[in-house]
Design a protein around this motif. Structure first.
Motif, PDB file in Angstrom:
ATOM      1  N   UNK A 133       0.835  -1.208   0.000  1.00  0.00           N
ATOM      2  CA  UNK A 133       0.000   0.000   0.000  1.00  0.00           C
ATOM      3  C   UNK A 133       0.868   1.256   0.000  1.00  0.00           C
ATOM      4  N   UNK A 134       1.856   1.287   0.871  1.00  0.00           N
ATOM      5  CA  UNK A 134       2.733   2.466   0.953  1.00  0.00           C
ATOM      6  C   UNK A 134       3.549   2.632  -0.327  1.00  0.00           C
ATOM      7  N   UNK A 135       3.994   1.525  -0.892  1.00  0.00           N
ATOM      8  CA  UNK A 135       4.790   1.590  -2.123  1.00  0.00           C
ATOM      9  C   UNK A 135       3.952   2.101  -3.294  1.00  0.00           C
ATOM     10  N   UNK A 136       2.746   1.582  -3.426  1.00  0.00           N
ATOM     11  CA  UNK A 136       1.885   2.011  -4.531  1.00  0.00           C
ATOM     12  C   UNK A 136       1.496   3.480  -4.390  1.00  0.00           C
ATOM     13  N   UNK A 137       1.226   3.903  -3.158  1.00  0.00           N
ATOM     14  CA  UNK A 137       0.845   5.299  -2.958  1.00  0.00           C
ATOM     15  C   UNK A 137       2.024   6.224  -3.252  1.00  0.00           C
ATOM     16  N   UNK A 138       3.214   5.829  -2.814  1.00  0.00           N
ATOM     17  CA  UNK A 138       4.405   6.642  -3.076  1.00  0.00           C
ATOM     18  C   UNK A 138       4.688   6.742  -4.572  1.00  0.00           C
ATOM     19  N   UNK A 139       4.381   5.673  -5.310  1.00  0.00           N
ATOM     20  CA  UNK A 139       4.602   5.667  -6.760  1.00  0.00           C
ATOM     21  C   UNK A 139       3.417   6.255  -7.522  1.00  0.00           C
ATOM     22  N   UNK A 140       2.397   6.680  -6.800  1.00  0.00           N
ATOM     23  CA  UNK A 140       1.161   7.224  -7.383  1.00  0.00           C
ATOM     24  C   UNK A 140       0.516   6.219  -8.344  1.00  0.00           C
ATOM     25  N   UNK A 141       0.583   4.948  -7.945  1.00  0.00           N
ATOM     26  CA  UNK A 141      -0.075   3.882  -8.707  1.00  0.00           C
ATOM     27  C   UNK A 141      -1.428   3.630  -8.046  1.00  0.00           C
ATOM     28  N   UNK A 142      -2.372   4.517  -8.304  1.00  0.00           N
ATOM     29  CA  UNK A 142      -3.632   4.505  -7.560  1.00  0.00           C
ATOM     30  C   UNK A 142      -4.508   3.284  -7.827  1.00  0.00           C
ATOM     31  N   UNK A 157      -7.384   7.885   4.933  1.00  0.00           N
ATOM     32  CA  UNK A 157      -6.916   9.218   5.334  1.00  0.00           C
ATOM     33  C   UNK A 157      -5.566   9.515   4.675  1.00  0.00           C
ATOM     34  N   UNK A 158      -4.675   8.527   4.687  1.00  0.00           N
ATOM     35  CA  UNK A 158      -3.390   8.676   3.995  1.00  0.00           C
ATOM     36  C   UNK A 158      -3.615   8.979   2.520  1.00  0.00           C
ATOM     37  N   UNK A 159      -4.523   8.231   1.936  1.00  0.00           N
ATOM     38  CA  UNK A 159      -4.849   8.386   0.521  1.00  0.00           C
ATOM     39  C   UNK A 159      -5.371   9.792   0.241  1.00  0.00           C
ATOM     40  N   UNK A 160      -6.259  10.276   1.093  1.00  0.00           N
ATOM     41  CA  UNK A 160      -6.846  11.602   0.913  1.00  0.00           C
ATOM     42  C   UNK A 160      -5.781  12.689   1.010  1.00  0.00           C
ATOM     43  N   UNK A 161      -4.891  12.567   1.980  1.00  0.00           N
ATOM     44  CA  UNK A 161      -3.820  13.560   2.153  1.00  0.00           C
ATOM     45  C   UNK A 161      -2.917  13.598   0.927  1.00  0.00           C
ATOM     46  N   UNK A 162      -2.566  12.423   0.410  1.00  0.00           N
ATOM     47  CA  UNK A 162      -1.692  12.381  -0.764  1.00  0.00           C
ATOM     48  C   UNK A 162      -2.397  12.897  -2.014  1.00  0.00           C
ATOM     49  N   UNK A 163      -3.687  12.602  -2.136  1.00  0.00           N
ATOM     50  CA  UNK A 163      -4.446  13.117  -3.283  1.00  0.00           C
ATOM     51  C   UNK A 163      -4.501  14.643  -3.245  1.00  0.00           C
ATOM     52  N   UNK A 164      -4.692  15.189  -2.069  1.00  0.00           N
ATOM     53  CA  UNK A 164      -4.748  16.645  -1.945  1.00  0.00           C
ATOM     54  C   UNK A 164      -3.385  17.261  -2.250  1.00  0.00           C
TER      55      UNK A 164
END
Length: 202
Positions: A32-41, A112-119
């Motif tokens: 999850x953290x790796x995909x979010x960091x790579x913006x692989x939504x 919440x992590x996802x929302x913060x990164x999207x913003x």
């Protein structure tokens, strides 16, 4: 009475349950953290709203089974007072419960992590692409726009488009929370940018 099986077998069973839950949790959190960091939504949503929810459900079931088979003194039915658990059994049961609680917590925090990164990503796109000042003054334009601004289309595709793509792979009831979060984050970033840059549409 005491749970069936030899003490060694019971410890092996509890140890396998704990190791399986730990390995699955570690893999999912890492992915999850790796995909979010790579913006692989799409991949992020599939792991967190699909696999993680399944893991949470199964771990909760495991806790129920463990509590029924290895009850704490206050959990057992009165007519069947349990034999005391060994120290190792007690520790393993507690670790399984703790692992289930960690999975539950991560499941609640991941959007919440996802929302913060999207913003954050939306804000970066608006900072780089949204025109300022005179561009928005109607009096200086030959005619009113008839299609979406390029910056808006690009931002929507970079953020909302990826989420829509990923959400299509999820069960219908899992789609709404992710879509609601990203839409809110996207619009908040847009409004924050407009206010920060004092853009006026007139």
């Amino acid at each position: 009475g005491r749970p069936p099986g030899s003490p060694c077998l019971r410890l092996q069973l509890l140890g396998c349950c704990l190791a399986t839950a730990q390995a699955a949790c570690s893999w999912l959190m890492g992915r999850a953290c790796r995909y979010l960091a790579a913006w692989a939504l799409p991949q992020f949503l599939l792991v967190t709203q699909g696999d993680l929810q399944l893991l949470k459900t199964e771990t909760d079931r495991l806790v129920v089974l463990v509590s029924g088979t290895f009850p704490e003194p206050g959990e057992a039915p009165r007519q069947l007072p349990p034999a005391p658990l060994s120290h190792q059994e007690h520790q393993l049961c507690q670790q399984i419960r703790s692992m289930a609680a960690s999975i539950q917590l991560f499941s609640g925090d991941v959007l919440k992590m996802f929302s913060i990164d999207c913003k954050r990503m939306s804000a970066e796109i608006f900072d780089q692409t949204m025109p300022l000042g005179k561009h928005w003054r109607i009096g200086l334009r030959a005619d009113l726009p008839s299609s979406p601004s390029e910056y808006a289309a690009a931002a929507a595709q970079a953020v909302l488009g990826q989420v829509l793509q990923g959400a299509q792979l999820l069960p219908r009831d899992a789609q709404a929370p992710a879509l609601a979060r990203v839409t809110t984050a996207f619009l908040e970033a847009w409004m924050d940018h407009i206010l920060a840059q004092r853009i006026k549409f007139r």
